[in-house]
Design a protein around this motif. Structure first.
Motif, PDB file in Angstrom:
ATOM      1  N   ALA A   1      -0.958   4.637   3.263  1.00 14.92           N
ATOM      2  CA  ALA A   1      -0.494   4.430   1.974  1.00 14.92           C
ATOM      3  C   ALA A   1      -0.979   2.667   1.718  1.00 14.92           C
ATOM      4  N   GLU A   2      -0.714   2.195   2.668  1.00 14.74           N
ATOM      5  CA  GLU A   2      -0.832   0.792   2.792  1.00 14.74           C
ATOM      6  C   GLU A   2      -2.483   0.330   2.547  1.00 14.74           C
ATOM      7  N   TYR A   3      -3.317   1.197   3.120  1.00 18.55           N
ATOM      8  CA  TYR A   3      -4.744   0.932   3.104  1.00 18.55           C
ATOM      9  C   TYR A   3      -5.137   1.433   1.753  1.00 18.55           C
TER      10      TYR A   3
ATOM     11  N   LEU B   1      -3.521   1.074  -0.980  1.00 20.73           N
ATOM     12  CA  LEU B   1      -3.208  -0.034  -1.791  1.00 20.73           C
ATOM     13  C   LEU B   1      -4.199  -1.287  -1.459  1.00 20.73           C
ATOM     14  N   PHE B   2      -4.393  -1.237  -0.237  1.00 17.36           N
ATOM     15  CA  PHE B   2      -5.425  -2.571   0.347  1.00 17.36           C
ATOM     16  C   PHE B   2      -6.796  -2.472  -0.400  1.00 17.36           C
ATOM     17  N   LEU B   3      -7.106  -1.053  -0.607  1.00 18.29           N
ATOM     18  CA  LEU B   3      -8.422  -0.904  -0.966  1.00 18.29           C
ATOM     19  C   LEU B   3      -8.257  -1.133  -2.692  1.00 18.29           C
ATOM     20  N   LEU B   4      -7.289  -0.727  -3.242  1.00 20.41           N
ATOM     21  CA  LEU B   4      -7.046  -1.069  -4.632  1.00 20.41           C
ATOM     22  C   LEU B   4      -7.266  -2.426  -5.010  1.00 20.41           C
ATOM     23  N   ALA B   5      -6.461  -3.362  -4.222  1.00 18.61           N
ATOM     24  CA  ALA B   5      -6.492  -4.787  -4.027  1.00 18.61           C
ATOM     25  C   ALA B   5      -7.894  -5.269  -4.202  1.00 18.61           C
ATOM     26  N   ALA B   6      -8.871  -4.725  -3.436  1.00 16.08           N
ATOM     27  CA  ALA B   6     -10.272  -4.980  -3.595  1.00 16.08           C
ATOM     28  C   ALA B   6     -10.841  -4.938  -4.716  1.00 16.08           C
ATOM     29  N   ARG B   7     -10.370  -3.693  -5.353  1.00 23.55           N
ATOM     30  CA  ARG B   7     -11.064  -3.690  -7.059  1.00 23.55           C
ATOM     31  C   ARG B   7     -10.349  -4.481  -8.059  1.00 23.55           C
ATOM     32  N   ARG B   8      -8.938  -4.710  -7.661  1.00 27.34           N
ATOM     33  CA  ARG B   8      -8.104  -5.457  -8.663  1.00 27.34           C
ATOM     34  C   ARG B   8      -7.603  -6.716  -8.133  1.00 27.34           C
ATOM     35  N   PRO B   9      -8.474  -7.838  -8.429  1.00 29.00           N
ATOM     36  CA  PRO B   9      -7.966  -9.258  -7.807  1.00 29.00           C
ATOM     37  C   PRO B   9      -6.634  -9.619  -8.210  1.00 29.00           C
TER      38      PRO B   9
END
Length: 189
Positions: A109-111, A113-121
Protein backbone atom coordinates in the motif's frame (compact mmCIF):
# COMPACT_ATOMS: atom_id res chain seq x y z
CA UNK A 1 -2.67 25.96 43.26
CA UNK A 2 -5.56 24.06 41.75
CA UNK A 3 -4.89 21.72 38.80
CA UNK A 4 -6.69 22.70 35.59
CA UNK A 5 -9.55 20.47 34.58
CA UNK A 6 -9.06 18.75 31.24
CA UNK A 7 -12.25 18.82 29.25
CA UNK A 8 -12.57 16.12 26.65
CA UNK A 9 -14.95 16.66 23.79
CA UNK A 10 -16.42 13.23 23.03
CA UNK A 11 -17.39 14.31 19.53
CA UNK A 12 -13.81 15.24 18.71
CA UNK A 13 -12.52 11.90 20.02
CA UNK A 14 -15.17 10.02 18.02
CA UNK A 15 -14.32 12.09 14.93
CA UNK A 16 -10.59 11.38 15.28
CA UNK A 17 -11.33 7.67 15.70
CA UNK A 18 -13.52 7.63 12.60
CA UNK A 19 -10.97 9.57 10.58
CA UNK A 20 -8.23 7.12 11.62
CA UNK A 21 -10.50 4.16 10.80
CA UNK A 22 -11.05 5.57 7.31
CA UNK A 23 -7.31 6.05 6.76
CA UNK A 24 -6.59 2.48 7.88
CA UNK A 25 -9.42 1.20 5.68
CA UNK A 26 -7.94 3.13 2.74
CA UNK A 27 -4.63 1.35 3.25
CA UNK A 28 -6.36 -2.05 3.34
CA UNK A 29 -8.28 -1.25 0.13
CA UNK A 30 -5.05 -0.15 -1.58
CA UNK A 31 -3.31 -3.30 -0.35
CA UNK A 32 -6.08 -5.48 -1.74
CA UNK A 33 -7.22 -3.59 -4.88
CA UNK A 34 -4.65 -0.89 -5.59
CA UNK A 35 -5.24 2.85 -5.66
CA UNK A 36 -7.83 2.40 -8.40
CA UNK A 37 -9.98 0.47 -5.92
CA UNK A 38 -10.30 3.46 -3.59
CA UNK A 39 -13.68 5.12 -3.57
CA UNK A 40 -15.71 6.70 -0.79
CA UNK A 41 -17.98 3.65 -0.88
CA UNK A 42 -15.25 0.98 -0.74
CA UNK A 43 -13.34 2.77 2.00
CA UNK A 44 -16.44 3.39 4.10
CA UNK A 45 -17.54 -0.24 3.71
CA UNK A 46 -14.05 -1.43 4.67
CA UNK A 47 -14.17 0.80 7.76
CA UNK A 48 -17.72 -0.39 8.52
CA UNK A 49 -18.98 3.18 8.49
CA UNK A 50 -21.71 4.87 6.46
CA UNK A 51 -20.58 6.12 3.04
CA UNK A 52 -21.28 9.65 4.17
CA UNK A 53 -18.48 9.32 6.76
CA UNK A 54 -15.69 9.45 4.21
CA UNK A 55 -17.21 12.44 2.45
CA UNK A 56 -17.69 14.16 5.80
CA UNK A 57 -14.09 13.74 6.99
CA UNK A 58 -12.36 14.11 3.61
CA UNK A 59 -13.15 16.68 0.94
CA UNK A 60 -12.49 14.19 -1.85
CA UNK A 61 -10.52 11.11 -2.79
CA UNK A 62 -7.35 13.20 -3.22
CA UNK A 63 -7.71 14.37 0.39
CA UNK A 64 -8.27 10.79 1.57
CA UNK A 65 -5.24 9.50 -0.35
CA UNK A 66 -3.12 12.38 0.92
CA UNK A 67 -4.11 11.56 4.49
CA UNK A 68 -3.29 7.88 3.99
CA UNK A 69 0.08 8.66 2.37
CA UNK A 70 0.97 11.22 5.01
CA UNK A 71 0.01 8.85 7.78
CA UNK A 72 2.20 5.94 6.66
CA UNK A 73 5.16 8.02 5.56
CA UNK A 74 5.18 10.09 8.76
CA UNK A 75 4.93 6.94 10.86
CA UNK A 76 7.73 5.20 8.97
CA UNK A 77 9.94 8.29 8.94
CA UNK A 78 9.56 8.58 12.71
CA UNK A 79 10.57 4.93 13.18
CA UNK A 80 13.74 5.55 11.16
CA UNK A 81 14.46 8.87 12.89
CA UNK A 82 14.44 7.12 16.27
CA UNK A 83 17.42 5.13 15.00
CA UNK A 84 19.50 8.26 14.39
CA UNK A 85 20.18 8.24 18.12
CA UNK A 86 23.80 7.94 19.25
CA UNK A 87 25.46 4.59 18.68
CA UNK A 88 25.58 2.04 15.90
CA UNK A 89 21.97 1.35 14.90
CA UNK A 90 22.50 -0.36 11.55
CA UNK A 91 21.46 -3.72 13.03
CA UNK A 92 18.28 -2.18 14.47
CA UNK A 93 17.45 -0.62 11.10
CA UNK A 94 17.92 -4.00 9.41
CA UNK A 95 15.62 -5.63 12.00
CA UNK A 96 13.02 -2.93 11.41
CA UNK A 97 13.03 -3.48 7.65
CA UNK A 98 13.10 -7.28 7.97
CA UNK A 99 9.89 -6.98 9.97
CA UNK A 100 8.38 -4.72 7.31
CA UNK A 101 9.17 -7.08 4.41
CA UNK A 102 7.87 -10.09 6.35
CA UNK A 103 4.36 -8.57 6.29
CA UNK A 104 4.24 -7.02 2.83
CA UNK A 105 0.60 -5.88 2.71
CA UNK A 106 1.21 -2.51 4.34
CA UNK A 107 4.41 -2.05 2.32
CA UNK A 108 2.51 -2.71 -0.90
CA UNK A 109 0.00 0.00 0.00
CA UNK A 110 2.84 2.39 0.81
CA UNK A 111 4.50 1.91 -2.56
CA UNK A 112 1.18 2.30 -4.37
CA UNK A 113 0.85 5.64 -2.60
CA UNK A 114 4.52 6.44 -3.27
CA UNK A 115 3.92 6.00 -7.01
CA UNK A 116 0.81 8.14 -6.79
CA UNK A 117 2.97 10.90 -5.29
CA UNK A 118 5.25 10.60 -8.33
CA UNK A 119 2.27 11.57 -10.46
CA UNK A 120 0.83 14.16 -8.07
CA UNK A 121 3.39 16.62 -6.73
CA UNK A 122 0.99 17.84 -4.04
CA UNK A 123 1.46 14.48 -2.30
CA UNK A 124 5.27 14.68 -2.16
CA UNK A 125 5.61 16.37 1.23
CA UNK A 126 5.10 13.03 2.96
CA UNK A 127 7.45 11.11 0.65
CA UNK A 128 10.08 13.82 1.15
CA UNK A 129 9.79 13.30 4.90
CA UNK A 130 10.48 9.58 4.43
CA UNK A 131 13.46 10.15 2.14
CA UNK A 132 14.87 12.80 4.48
CA UNK A 133 14.66 10.33 7.39
CA UNK A 134 16.58 7.72 5.39
CA UNK A 135 19.25 10.25 4.44
CA UNK A 136 19.46 11.50 8.04
CA UNK A 137 20.12 7.94 9.13
CA UNK A 138 22.87 7.64 6.50
CA UNK A 139 24.45 10.90 7.70
CA UNK A 140 25.04 9.16 11.02
CA UNK A 141 27.73 7.14 9.16
CA UNK A 142 28.91 9.44 6.37
CA UNK A 143 29.21 13.10 5.54
CA UNK A 144 29.06 12.36 1.81
CA UNK A 145 25.67 13.53 0.41
CA UNK A 146 25.98 11.20 -2.59
CA UNK A 147 26.53 8.18 -0.32
CA UNK A 148 23.55 9.27 1.81
CA UNK A 149 21.43 9.53 -1.34
CA UNK A 150 22.58 6.07 -2.48
CA UNK A 151 21.77 4.63 0.94
CA UNK A 152 18.20 5.98 0.79
CA UNK A 153 17.79 4.55 -2.71
CA UNK A 154 19.25 1.20 -1.70
CA UNK A 155 16.89 0.88 1.25
CA UNK A 156 13.88 1.74 -0.90
CA UNK A 157 15.15 -0.70 -3.52
CA UNK A 158 15.44 -3.52 -0.99
CA UNK A 159 11.92 -2.84 0.26
CA UNK A 160 10.48 -2.61 -3.26
CA UNK A 161 12.28 -5.74 -4.49
CA UNK A 162 11.00 -7.66 -1.49
CA UNK A 163 7.48 -7.18 -2.86
CA UNK A 164 8.51 -9.03 -6.03
CA UNK A 165 10.10 -12.05 -4.36
CA UNK A 166 8.61 -14.96 -2.48
CA UNK A 167 11.77 -15.30 -0.41
CA UNK A 168 12.16 -12.15 1.65
CA UNK A 169 15.57 -10.75 2.62
CA UNK A 170 16.64 -11.53 6.14
CA UNK A 171 17.76 -8.97 8.69
CA UNK A 172 21.33 -10.23 8.24
CA UNK A 173 21.17 -9.71 4.46
CA UNK A 174 19.70 -6.24 4.87
CA UNK A 175 22.34 -5.35 7.46
CA UNK A 176 25.10 -6.57 5.15
CA UNK A 177 23.83 -4.26 2.40
CA UNK A 178 23.54 -1.30 4.79
CA UNK A 179 27.05 -1.87 6.14
CA UNK A 180 28.45 -2.20 2.60
CA UNK A 181 27.17 1.26 1.69
CA UNK A 182 27.67 2.81 5.14
CA UNK A 183 30.82 1.03 6.36
CA UNK A 184 32.28 3.61 8.68
CA UNK A 185 31.83 3.87 12.41
CA UNK A 186 28.88 5.98 13.62
CA UNK A 187 29.60 9.68 13.52
CA UNK A 188 27.35 10.16 16.56
CA UNK A 189 28.98 7.87 19.17
Amino acid sequence: MEQPTIVTDGRRIKGNRRRRALIEATLRVIERDGVSGVSHRTVSQEARLPTSASTYYFTGLEDLLTAALSSVMTEDAERVRRLTAPGDNRHELALLFAGVVALPGHLLAEYELFLLAARRPALRKATDEWLDALRDFAYCYTDDPVRAWYAAGMIDGILLHSLLRDEKPTAAEIETAIRALLPGPPRNP
